[in-house]
Design a protein around this motif. Structure first.
Motif, PDB file in Angstrom:
ATOM      1  N   UNK A 105      14.726   6.589  12.599  1.00  0.00           N
ATOM      2  CA  UNK A 105      13.328   6.207  12.801  1.00  0.00           C
ATOM      3  C   UNK A 105      12.465   6.695  11.642  1.00  0.00           C
ATOM      4  N   UNK A 106      12.730   7.932  11.177  1.00  0.00           N
ATOM      5  CA  UNK A 106      11.972   8.453  10.040  1.00  0.00           C
ATOM      6  C   UNK A 106      12.115   7.570   8.818  1.00  0.00           C
ATOM      7  N   UNK A 107      13.345   7.126   8.549  1.00  0.00           N
ATOM      8  CA  UNK A 107      13.549   6.220   7.418  1.00  0.00           C
ATOM      9  C   UNK A 107      12.830   4.904   7.604  1.00  0.00           C
ATOM     10  N   UNK A 108      12.845   4.374   8.840  1.00  0.00           N
ATOM     11  CA  UNK A 108      12.155   3.112   9.121  1.00  0.00           C
ATOM     12  C   UNK A 108      10.648   3.263   8.948  1.00  0.00           C
ATOM     13  N   UNK A 109      10.105   4.415   9.345  1.00  0.00           N
ATOM     14  CA  UNK A 109       8.670   4.654   9.197  1.00  0.00           C
ATOM     15  C   UNK A 109       8.299   4.728   7.715  1.00  0.00           C
ATOM     16  N   UNK A 110       9.107   5.403   6.911  1.00  0.00           N
ATOM     17  CA  UNK A 110       8.836   5.478   5.478  1.00  0.00           C
ATOM     18  C   UNK A 110       8.913   4.088   4.842  1.00  0.00           C
ATOM     19  N   UNK A 111       9.877   3.276   5.278  1.00  0.00           N
ATOM     20  CA  UNK A 111       9.960   1.906   4.791  1.00  0.00           C
ATOM     21  C   UNK A 111       8.715   1.120   5.174  1.00  0.00           C
ATOM     22  N   UNK A 112       8.209   1.358   6.388  1.00  0.00           N
ATOM     23  CA  UNK A 112       6.987   0.686   6.826  1.00  0.00           C
ATOM     24  C   UNK A 112       5.820   1.070   5.926  1.00  0.00           C
ATOM     25  N   UNK A 113       5.732   2.347   5.538  1.00  0.00           N
ATOM     26  CA  UNK A 113       4.650   2.795   4.653  1.00  0.00           C
ATOM     27  C   UNK A 113       4.747   2.130   3.293  1.00  0.00           C
ATOM     28  N   UNK A 114       5.975   2.035   2.759  1.00  0.00           N
ATOM     29  CA  UNK A 114       6.164   1.409   1.447  1.00  0.00           C
ATOM     30  C   UNK A 114       5.759  -0.057   1.485  1.00  0.00           C
TER      31      UNK A 114
END
Length: 293
Positions: A105-114
């Motif tokens: 989920x953390x990786x998905x959230x960072x991808x969402x920010x990018x």
């Protein structure tokens, strides 16, 4: 009813209503980091709450006819079966693998920010196109990837899809972009929520608290969306996503908050500088044409 969780629902509902994104990407990390909800329970409960909240925003755009039906159809063709598979995958992880789910989920959230900032940088000029040109194969693939991510983590139905839609169809207006995303998210989140009802860990009390805040939040956000400046909201949302994403993958609180503040600062400074440089180049080119003429 948990007032803290209801406040979280209100915040995310406002974000979804104003920007079309930020629901799962904010709710799930906040439930886990602030309220200590186990990751699987947070994902499952958030998806069930979103299945009730998303149709409200979608209904507004359907009434305004700011939806591209062809895009919705192709996205759902890829996303719905993968969302069901993702829900079953999340349920099969079990309590012993919740730390892995947290990192995913953390990786998905960072991808969402990018992708959020990518969209902000790409949207240089407003468009009035109806976005009738549809690329079926890339759109179906996007839907498949997004469905798997949403079904597994509850993140991505708005934060990721809405940005990649812009990359696939640069002529799509902002209104149609948000409207199309919200409408396709309804069946996507519904399928994911049903999967989690059977295989996940849904907490009905948690869902009720989230809905107590998110329903009025998304309604108010939808009503004021036309009056709120778009860029400041997206910059703040991007900073929050970076902070929560980093903390979910194991970063300490202070570095995570510092990174989020840095992102907000850069997001506030870079676009005006870019616009100023563009204006300066246009002025110089105009002066040059006058001298040559």
């Amino acid at each position: 009813m948990d007032l803290g969780v209801a406040a979280t629902g209100l915040l995310t509902g406002l974000m979804v209503g104003v920007t079309g994104m930020g629901g799962g990407a904010l709710t799930m990390p906040l439930l886990t980091l602030v309220f200590g909800v186990p990751p699987l329970a947070a994902v499952s409960s958030d998806l069930v709450a979103a299945a009730v909240m998303k149709p409200l925003g979608a209904a507004v755009h359907l009434r305004r006819r700011t939806v591209q039906p062809k895009l919705v159809g192709w996205l759902c063709l890829g996303s719905l079966p993968c969302a069901a598979a993702g829900s079953l995958l999340a349920g099969s992880l079990g309590s012993g693998a919740e730390s892995v789910l947290k990192e995913i989920v953390g990786g998905a959230v960072l991808l969402a920010a990018i992708t959020l900032f990518a969209r902000m940088l790409l949207s240089r000029r407003p468009s009035t196109s109806d976005g009738t040109r549809v690329r079926p194969v890339p759109t179906v693939l996007l839907g498949a990837v997004a469905g798997l991510v949403v079904g597994t983590t509850s993140v991505g139905s708005g934060s990721i899809i809405i940005v990649v839609l812009l990359l696939l169809n640069r002529g799509l207006s902002s209104a149609r972009l948000v409207g199309t995303d919200l409408v396709q998210a309804v069946p996507l989140v519904l399928v994911s929520a049903i999967g989690h009802l059977f295989a996940g860990d849904v907490h009905i009390g948690l869902v009720g608290s989230l809905l107590a805040g998110s329903i009025p939040g998304v309604l108010v956000g939808s009503l004021i969306s036309a009056r709120v400046p778009d860029r400041p909201v997206r910059v703040l949302l991007g900073g929050m996503l970076v902070t929560t994403g980093l903390m979910m993958v194991g970063t300490d609180v202070l570095p995570g908050v510092s990174a989020g503040l840095l992102v907000v600062l850069l997001g506030a400074v870079i676009p005006p500088l870019r616009n100023a440089m563009s204006s300066r180049r246009e002025t110089a080119a105009s002066d040059h044409r006058e001298v040559v003429g």
